[in-house]
Design a protein around this motif. Structure first.
Motif, PDB file in Angstrom:
ATOM      1  N   TYR A 189       0.813  -1.209   0.000  1.00 38.59           N
ATOM      2  CA  TYR A 189       0.000   0.000   0.000  1.00 38.59           C
ATOM      3  C   TYR A 189       0.852   1.268   0.000  1.00 38.59           C
ATOM      4  CZ  TYR A 189      -3.749  -3.234   1.177  1.00 38.59           C
ATOM      5  OH  TYR A 189      -4.638  -4.264   1.153  1.00 38.59           O
ATOM      6  N   THR A 241      -5.481   2.699   3.988  1.00 33.49           N
ATOM      7  CA  THR A 241      -6.857   2.539   3.523  1.00 33.49           C
ATOM      8  C   THR A 241      -7.801   3.497   4.239  1.00 33.49           C
ATOM      9  OG1 THR A 241      -6.437   0.211   3.053  1.00 33.49           O
ATOM     10  CG2 THR A 241      -8.746   0.895   3.223  1.00 33.49           C
ATOM     11  N   TRP A 247     -12.799   2.730   0.386  1.00 31.68           N
ATOM     12  CA  TRP A 247     -11.837   2.360  -0.646  1.00 31.68           C
ATOM     13  C   TRP A 247     -11.833   0.854  -0.864  1.00 31.68           C
ATOM     14  CZ3 TRP A 247      -6.616   5.442   0.153  1.00 31.68           C
ATOM     15  CH2 TRP A 247      -6.856   6.807  -0.106  1.00 31.68           C
ATOM     16  N   GLU A 248     -11.364   0.454  -2.050  1.00 36.17           N
ATOM     17  CA  GLU A 248     -11.118  -0.956  -2.327  1.00 36.17           C
ATOM     18  C   GLU A 248     -10.081  -1.480  -1.340  1.00 36.17           C
ATOM     19  OE1 GLU A 248     -12.248  -3.153  -5.150  1.00 36.17           O
ATOM     20  OE2 GLU A 248     -13.834  -1.698  -4.738  1.00 36.17           O
ATOM     21  N   TYR A 260      -5.353  -3.828  -4.235  1.00 32.90           N
ATOM     22  CA  TYR A 260      -5.041  -3.392  -5.587  1.00 32.90           C
ATOM     23  C   TYR A 260      -5.473  -4.481  -6.570  1.00 32.90           C
ATOM     24  CZ  TYR A 260      -2.031   0.203  -3.486  1.00 32.90           C
ATOM     25  OH  TYR A 260      -1.551   1.269  -2.771  1.00 32.90           O
ATOM     26  N   ARG A 291      -8.473   0.897  -6.687  1.00 30.95           N
ATOM     27  CA  ARG A 291      -7.832   1.367  -5.454  1.00 30.95           C
ATOM     28  C   ARG A 291      -6.783   2.435  -5.756  1.00 30.95           C
ATOM     29  NH1 ARG A 291      -6.586   0.166   0.086  1.00 30.95           N
ATOM     30  NH2 ARG A 291      -4.931   1.644   0.610  1.00 30.95           N
TER      31      ARG A 291
END
Length: 333
Positions: free
Chosen positions: A7, A11, A15-16, A19, A206
């Motif tokens: 990441y 997060t 959000w997703e 990825y 994402r």
């Protein structure tokens, strides 16, 4: 299979979680083993390449026998691509300032190939891809091979460009969520040995959410996420009225552009479908971030002054620069 997302930003709610190339998602979406290795390097899907004693990256001027690609490019995390050599050299200078890396003696690493211009600033490659899908895909495919041979870890490829906007103010930035081809399909359709191969053209959700989060901090311009139509032609392929040929009416043009708006298309350019398709097929994250230089519902010709266009072209650079600096800050803590 465990998550292997590295990441860039923490997060945020909504959000997703992963990825697009996370191994957990890859297995679910593709039904095959992930291309990403446990150390973040990635494998190429073409088994024929293993039979080559030397792979010549002809348009870049490199090969994997006479050049130590891991030493040269193994630390690359971001590849930023755009149409012109001038723009990508300026981006290299810009990202050097953002990362506080000296840019003295900035060299075009591929100048002896006489095709493209490539500059390296720390973990960032800045390279031009020319105009349109054919020129871009030649460059992109050789860059993908270069990154694999160099053992780059989970690289991210970002296209920085200009585009025609649809129903949004000129100077706005569009982060592409998907690419739409000239027949209004979300795929890159390429003829292969007499048959059409259709490859989905979807960008990493994402990654887009992270970019939009950073872009929202900018007060001087607006940023949108939406679809992007990638045309095979600048004039008729984009429903312009000012080309040397035109067999449709202004009413036909307006109806078509309004239909694109209804489909969620925010801008028109000439690379997004193939760019999304090939990076996704390679198991790599990518994003397409373009500034709009015109509202196509109002006019066809690009009329802003050169100084205004240059200012607008810096806007995607600002967003991408902020994103790369977040990564750079994290690895240098």
């Amino acid at each position: 299979m465990e998550c292997d997302c590295d990441y860039i930003l923490p997060t945020i709610d909504g959000w997703e979680e992963h990825y697009q190339n996370c191994s957990t998602r890859w297995l679910k979406d593709h039904g095959t083993e992930p291309l990403k290795n446990s150390d973040g390097t990635f494998r190429l899907r073409n088994k024929h390449l293993t039979r080559l004693t030397r792979d010549v990256l002809y348009h870049l001027g490199f090969d994997n026998e006479h050049y130590d690609l891991p030493a040269m490019f193994g630390d690359v995390k971001f590849v930023c691509m755009g149409g012109t050599k001038y723009r990508m050299k300026e981006f290299a200078k810009y990202i050097a300032k953002v990362l506080n890396i000296p840019d003295e003696g900035l060299l075009n690493l591929t100048k002896h190939s006489h095709r493209y211009a490539m500059y390296k600033v720390g973990p960032v490659l800045s390279v031009n891809h020319g105009m349109g899908i054919p020129s871009m895909t030649i460059l992109l495919q050789e860059v993908i091979k270069l990154l694999s041979y160099a053992k780059a870890r989970d690289p991210i490829i970002i296209r920085i460009g200009t585009s025609g906007g649809l129903n949004i103010p000129p100077g706005s930035v569009v982060i592409s969520s998907w690419g739409l081809n000239g027949t209004l399909k979300k795929s890159y359709d390429i003829p292969v040995m007499g048959k059409i191969m259709e490859i989905p053209s979807i960008f990493d959700k994402r990654l887009n959410q992270e970019l939009l989060h950073l872009a929202s901090e900018e007060k001087g311009f607006s940023t949108f996420i939406g679809g992007t139509m990638a045309a095979d032609d600048f004039y008729q392929g984009q429903a312009r009225l000012d080309g040397p040929f035109c067999d449709y009416t202004e009413s036909d043009k307006v109806s078509f552009l309004k239909a694109l708006v209804e489909l969620g298309v925010k801008n028109i350019e000439m690379e997004a479908t193939a760019f999304a398709a090939f990076t996704r097929e390679a198991g790599l994250r990518s994003a397409d971030v373009c500034v709009t230089v015109i509202n196509r519902l109002e006019q066809d010709q690009v009329t802003p002054s050169k100084s205004v266009l240059l200012e607008w072209q810096e806007r995607p650079m600002v967003i991408i620069g902020k994103y790369i600096s977040k990564y750079y800050e994290r690895i240098n803590k």
